[in-house]
Design a protein around this motif. Sequence first.
Motif, PDB file in Angstrom:
ATOM      1  N   THR A  53      -0.720 -24.334   2.657  1.00 39.40           N
ATOM      2  CA  THR A  53      -1.004 -23.579   3.879  1.00 39.40           C
ATOM      3  C   THR A  53      -0.794 -24.455   5.107  1.00 39.40           C
ATOM      4  O   THR A  53      -0.721 -25.688   4.999  1.00 39.40           O
ATOM      5  CB  THR A  53      -2.458 -23.076   3.868  1.00 39.40           C
ATOM      6  OG1 THR A  53      -3.342 -24.218   3.966  1.00 39.40           O
ATOM      7  CG2 THR A  53      -2.764 -22.292   2.610  1.00 39.40           C
ATOM      8  N   ALA A 107       5.108 -23.234  -7.203  1.00 44.60           N
ATOM      9  CA  ALA A 107       5.010 -22.056  -6.341  1.00 44.60           C
ATOM     10  C   ALA A 107       4.952 -22.454  -4.876  1.00 44.60           C
ATOM     11  O   ALA A 107       5.563 -21.803  -4.015  1.00 44.60           O
ATOM     12  CB  ALA A 107       3.777 -21.237  -6.726  1.00 44.60           C
ATOM     13  N   ALA A 108       4.226 -23.519  -4.567  1.00 45.72           N
ATOM     14  CA  ALA A 108       4.155 -23.991  -3.184  1.00 45.72           C
ATOM     15  C   ALA A 108       5.514 -24.513  -2.719  1.00 45.72           C
ATOM     16  O   ALA A 108       5.951 -24.247  -1.595  1.00 45.72           O
ATOM     17  CB  ALA A 108       3.095 -25.080  -3.058  1.00 45.72           C
ATOM     18  N   ALA A 131       1.385 -24.221  -9.929  1.00 43.82           N
ATOM     19  CA  ALA A 131       0.948 -24.015  -8.543  1.00 43.82           C
ATOM     20  C   ALA A 131       1.753 -24.883  -7.586  1.00 43.82           C
ATOM     21  O   ALA A 131       2.103 -24.451  -6.482  1.00 43.82           O
ATOM     22  CB  ALA A 131      -0.546 -24.325  -8.410  1.00 43.82           C
ATOM     23  N   ALA A 182       7.913 -21.563  -2.138  1.00 43.64           N
ATOM     24  CA  ALA A 182       7.294 -20.435  -1.434  1.00 43.64           C
ATOM     25  C   ALA A 182       8.261 -19.628  -0.568  1.00 43.64           C
ATOM     26  O   ALA A 182       8.222 -18.383  -0.603  1.00 43.64           O
ATOM     27  CB  ALA A 182       6.113 -20.928  -0.601  1.00 43.64           C
ATOM     28  N   VAL A 242      -5.873 -26.195  -8.939  1.00 44.82           N
ATOM     29  CA  VAL A 242      -4.951 -25.135  -8.536  1.00 44.82           C
ATOM     30  C   VAL A 242      -5.288 -24.661  -7.127  1.00 44.82           C
ATOM     31  O   VAL A 242      -4.394 -24.456  -6.284  1.00 44.82           O
ATOM     32  CB  VAL A 242      -5.001 -23.958  -9.533  1.00 44.82           C
ATOM     33  CG1 VAL A 242      -4.265 -22.749  -8.964  1.00 44.82           C
ATOM     34  CG2 VAL A 242      -4.393 -24.368 -10.868  1.00 44.82           C
ATOM     35  N   ALA A 243      -6.588 -24.504  -6.841  1.00 45.37           N
ATOM     36  CA  ALA A 243      -6.988 -24.092  -5.492  1.00 45.37           C
ATOM     37  C   ALA A 243      -6.593 -25.140  -4.461  1.00 45.37           C
ATOM     38  O   ALA A 243      -6.161 -24.804  -3.347  1.00 45.37           O
ATOM     39  CB  ALA A 243      -8.501 -23.843  -5.453  1.00 45.37           C
ATOM     40  N   THR A 282      -2.832 -24.784  -3.859  1.00 46.15           N
ATOM     41  CA  THR A 282      -2.573 -23.587  -3.057  1.00 46.15           C
ATOM     42  C   THR A 282      -2.942 -23.831  -1.597  1.00 46.15           C
ATOM     43  O   THR A 282      -2.196 -23.451  -0.678  1.00 46.15           O
ATOM     44  CB  THR A 282      -3.372 -22.401  -3.612  1.00 46.15           C
ATOM     45  OG1 THR A 282      -2.997 -22.183  -4.984  1.00 46.15           O
ATOM     46  CG2 THR A 282      -3.096 -21.134  -2.819  1.00 46.15           C
ATOM     47  N   TRP A 283      -4.062 -24.494  -1.380  1.00 45.31           N
ATOM     48  CA  TRP A 283      -4.491 -24.784  -0.009  1.00 45.31           C
ATOM     49  C   TRP A 283      -3.543 -25.771   0.669  1.00 45.31           C
ATOM     50  O   TRP A 283      -3.224 -25.608   1.856  1.00 45.31           O
ATOM     51  CB  TRP A 283      -5.915 -25.358  -0.029  1.00 45.31           C
ATOM     52  CG  TRP A 283      -6.439 -25.701   1.335  1.00 45.31           C
ATOM     53  CD1 TRP A 283      -6.998 -24.864   2.244  1.00 45.31           C
ATOM     54  CD2 TRP A 283      -6.424 -26.998   1.943  1.00 45.31           C
ATOM     55  NE1 TRP A 283      -7.346 -25.540   3.388  1.00 45.31           N
ATOM     56  CE2 TRP A 283      -6.998 -26.862   3.233  1.00 45.31           C
ATOM     57  CE3 TRP A 283      -5.987 -28.263   1.537  1.00 45.31           C
ATOM     58  CZ2 TRP A 283      -7.146 -27.925   4.102  1.00 45.31           C
ATOM     59  CZ3 TRP A 283      -6.133 -29.332   2.401  1.00 45.31           C
ATOM     60  CH2 TRP A 283      -6.706 -29.150   3.668  1.00 45.31           C
TER      61      TRP A 283
END
Length: 444
Positions: free
Chosen positions: A22, A145-146, A142, A149, A14-15, A18-19
């Motif tokens: 970015t 969500a990305a 996740a 976004a 998940v991290a 999320t990364w």
Amino acid sequence: MDGNERTDGTEGPVADITWLGTPEGHRAIAEAGALPDTEAPGAVARLRARYGGHAAAALTQVALRRAARVKFGADAERWLYTRAGLEQATRPAVAAHRAATYAAAGARTVLDLGCGIGTDARAFLDAGLDVVAVELDPVTAAVAAANLAPAVAAGRARVVTGDATALLDGLWSPGVSVFADPARRTGAGRTWNPADFTPPWDWAVGLLDRAAATGGVGCLKLGPGLPYRLIPEGVAAEWVSHRGDLVEVALWAGAGAGLPAAGTRTATLLDDAGAVHRLVATDTTVPGREPAVGTVLWEPDPAVIRAGAVDTLAALLGAGRVAEEIAYLVGDPAEPADAGAPPAGAGAPPADAGVEPTAFATAFRILEVLPAREKVLRAWVRERRVGRLEIKKRGVDTDPAALRRRLRPSGPYAATLVLTPTPDGARALVVERAERTSPPPSRS
């Protein structure tokens, strides 16, 4: 294992996702995609030196984006993926069609239950609808969500991680619409046993009733092989074909412009130009029709067949079935431009004989009718010097690939054979697609 890799279940993945959403993650994916060889140890080591444990996630996304080009084309670069999410994602054209149907029916907000990586949710947003996307798997949530976004930031979308069956009452409000894609897999593969569906089948069907009763629109997306026995009474069933591939059946409930009528079965075809073609099945029954030289053989789109609309199509074309329960139709060619023109060849239709155009079937001109006996077909292939041989069949217990090998095609010409039952027994029809105008050459 280096110090950047993780062993704590979903937290690490998940991290990573999320990364990847970015700006630094976007750069990592771009750099990974520019590598001439994503498995070259030196290049991978340099990527890891720069991005640590996230490098593996960037490399995975590059591989998934390349695989996604088949389904998403140039838009593949817009998305993050999971392997399962990519496999299960709706084709963009199909998602856009569904979203347009919701919008035309007056939907405003859609609960997307089991949203996967967010492709359907994105289509709802593009159609002007707001979305609440629910996904059970934290990693997939996740990714969604990305992918969503910008809409999340604008307040038009929410992504909720959790079990839709437990969350539904808290998310529901009068007038809300709902979309769900029940999982139909077990450890042994696909299943049509409702007891194995996730979420449960009775609960999923209940979504349709609940949406319709509270002023919304409900839709379930299912595999196109859904048995008729599972379609609830009063629900509209829409089989959707894209570029000739039958991709799903959608079950609809609710009221509004553009929705299939309750209790109907519809074949919907989406073409490359973005046009939508619909054929609603009726109780029409058509007589049989013998295939003959000069007539037209129609092969209905798979959506027409699954919707039970073959006889409906036959009536529109003035055609008949080649045999009972066989989804080939036989009809007359359209009148040629010059009805008095001489035939183009022995027994062949005039070169300018037309075929009534329809999006719902592929048309073939019947050039010869042969007994479906292997010895006869081998002699025909040899005499016509056919080297590229296409074999199509329905209702005949034959493996086309094995038969092709036994017929030993060799030569400069191409041909298509259609094996089918007829009232007089099995026949092999020598056909050409209607866009062509001349039969396969003979040796004479």
